[in-house]
Design a protein around this motif. Structure first.
Motif, short mmCIF file in Angstrom:
data_model
loop_
_atom_site.label_atom_id
_atom_site.label_comp_id
_atom_site.label_asym_id
_atom_site.label_seq_id
_atom_site.Cartn_x
_atom_site.Cartn_y
_atom_site.Cartn_z
N GLU A 7 -34.79 -17.41 14.16
CA GLU A 7 -35.28 -15.89 13.15
C GLU A 7 -36.36 -15.45 12.94
OE1 GLU A 7 -33.32 -17.02 9.35
OE2 GLU A 7 -31.59 -16.34 9.37
N HIS A 8 -37.48 -16.31 13.73
CA HIS A 8 -38.66 -16.06 13.55
C HIS A 8 -39.48 -16.24 14.43
CE1 HIS A 8 -38.36 -16.91 9.62
NE2 HIS A 8 -38.10 -18.37 9.86
N PHE A 9 -38.75 -16.28 16.20
CA PHE A 9 -39.71 -16.32 17.39
C PHE A 9 -38.66 -15.81 18.11
CE2 PHE A 9 -40.70 -19.43 15.17
CZ PHE A 9 -42.48 -19.78 15.07
N GLN A 13 -40.17 -16.69 23.30
CA GLN A 13 -41.11 -17.99 22.52
C GLN A 13 -40.88 -18.64 21.72
OE1 GLN A 13 -42.27 -14.86 19.76
NE2 GLN A 13 -43.63 -14.23 20.19
N LEU A 14 -39.58 -19.29 22.43
CA LEU A 14 -39.08 -20.77 22.14
C LEU A 14 -38.86 -22.13 23.13
CD1 LEU A 14 -35.39 -19.54 22.22
CD2 LEU A 14 -36.90 -19.26 19.57
N GLN A 16 -38.28 -25.87 24.73
CA GLN A 16 -36.95 -25.72 25.49
C GLN A 16 -36.08 -25.83 24.16
OE1 GLN A 16 -37.22 -24.95 28.08
NE2 GLN A 16 -34.80 -25.88 29.12
N ASP A 17 -36.05 -27.25 23.87
CA ASP A 17 -35.02 -28.05 23.27
C ASP A 17 -34.54 -26.75 22.50
OD1 ASP A 17 -37.06 -27.28 21.61
OD2 ASP A 17 -36.85 -29.88 19.72
N GLU A 18 -35.40 -25.68 21.86
CA GLU A 18 -34.61 -24.76 20.63
C GLU A 18 -33.77 -23.35 22.05
OE1 GLU A 18 -38.26 -24.50 17.72
OE2 GLU A 18 -38.65 -22.57 19.52
N TRP A 19 -34.25 -23.87 22.93
CA TRP A 19 -34.10 -22.21 24.18
C TRP A 19 -32.19 -23.15 24.16
CZ3 TRP A 19 -33.66 -17.58 25.84
CH2 TRP A 19 -33.26 -17.92 27.51
N LEU A 95 -29.06 -12.40 20.63
CA LEU A 95 -30.22 -12.12 20.32
C LEU A 95 -30.86 -11.56 21.00
CD1 LEU A 95 -30.87 -16.11 19.35
CD2 LEU A 95 -30.07 -13.85 17.54
N ALA A 96 -30.77 -11.61 22.51
CA ALA A 96 -31.70 -10.36 23.61
C ALA A 96 -31.03 -9.24 22.75
CB ALA A 96 -31.39 -11.08 24.98
#
Ligand code: SF4
Ligand code: SF4
Length: 146
Positions: A7-9, A13-14, A16-19, A95-96
């Motif tokens: 929600e914030h990035f 901007q993510l 690797q683990d978030e991606w 998200l994109a």
């Protein structure tokens, strides 16, 4: 992982683990797709790449997948934004394009089984391409993937 990072990035901007955590493991991007030569429209089939384990929906050749399957997708921000090769349920694509994560996404439910429960996973719905002659692929076009 940062709290509710999606929600914030922006995607680029993510960490690797978030991606990686955005992938819900549905297996839909491993379905064989057919493109209409006249309209360019993409059709998903219920035939899946020979390297997908149809029970776990995991790639059995992840490290070498881009070599063994030339049209295997390396998901990127660009692909998620511009192409329809990813299904509309895919978090990268959503998200994109400024959409929210779906309510059944593991990042919101806390469990990966929610993807199966919501009917998004390909588990139990597909057949390996190793078992389907290429000239029969058109007969395997399905509507449950958008
Ligand atoms: S369609 Fe998207 S969420 Fe589903 S397995 Fe592929 S990359 Fe992951
Ligand atoms: S090689 Fe693996 S990740 Fe690529 S399409 Fe096949 S099963 Fe999916």
């Amino acid at each position: 992982m940062r709290d509710r990072f999606w929600e914030h990035f922006a995607l680029d901007q993510l960490e690797q683990d978030e991606w990686e955590a955005l992938c819900d493991g549905c297996g839909r991007c491993c379905l064989v797709k057919l493109e209409d030569e006249d309209t360019g429209e993409l059709h998903f089939t219920d035939v899946v790449c020979r390297y997908l384990d149809t029970q776990t929906c995991r790639c059995t050749s992840y490290a070498t997948r881009l070599k063994v399957v030339p049209d295997c997708l390396q998901v990127s921000v660009d692909i998620a934004q511009r192409y329809d090769w990813l299904p509309a349920s895919c978090a990268y694509r959503r998200l994109a394009r400024g959409e929210q994560l779906p309510t059944w996404h593991p990042l919101l439910t806390g469990t990966r089984t929610s993807v199966v429960d919501a009917g998004i996973s390909v588990r139990g719905k597909v057949i390996s391409e190793a078992l389907v002659p290429e000239d029969l692929l058109e007969e395997r076009i399905v509507q449950w993937v958008r």
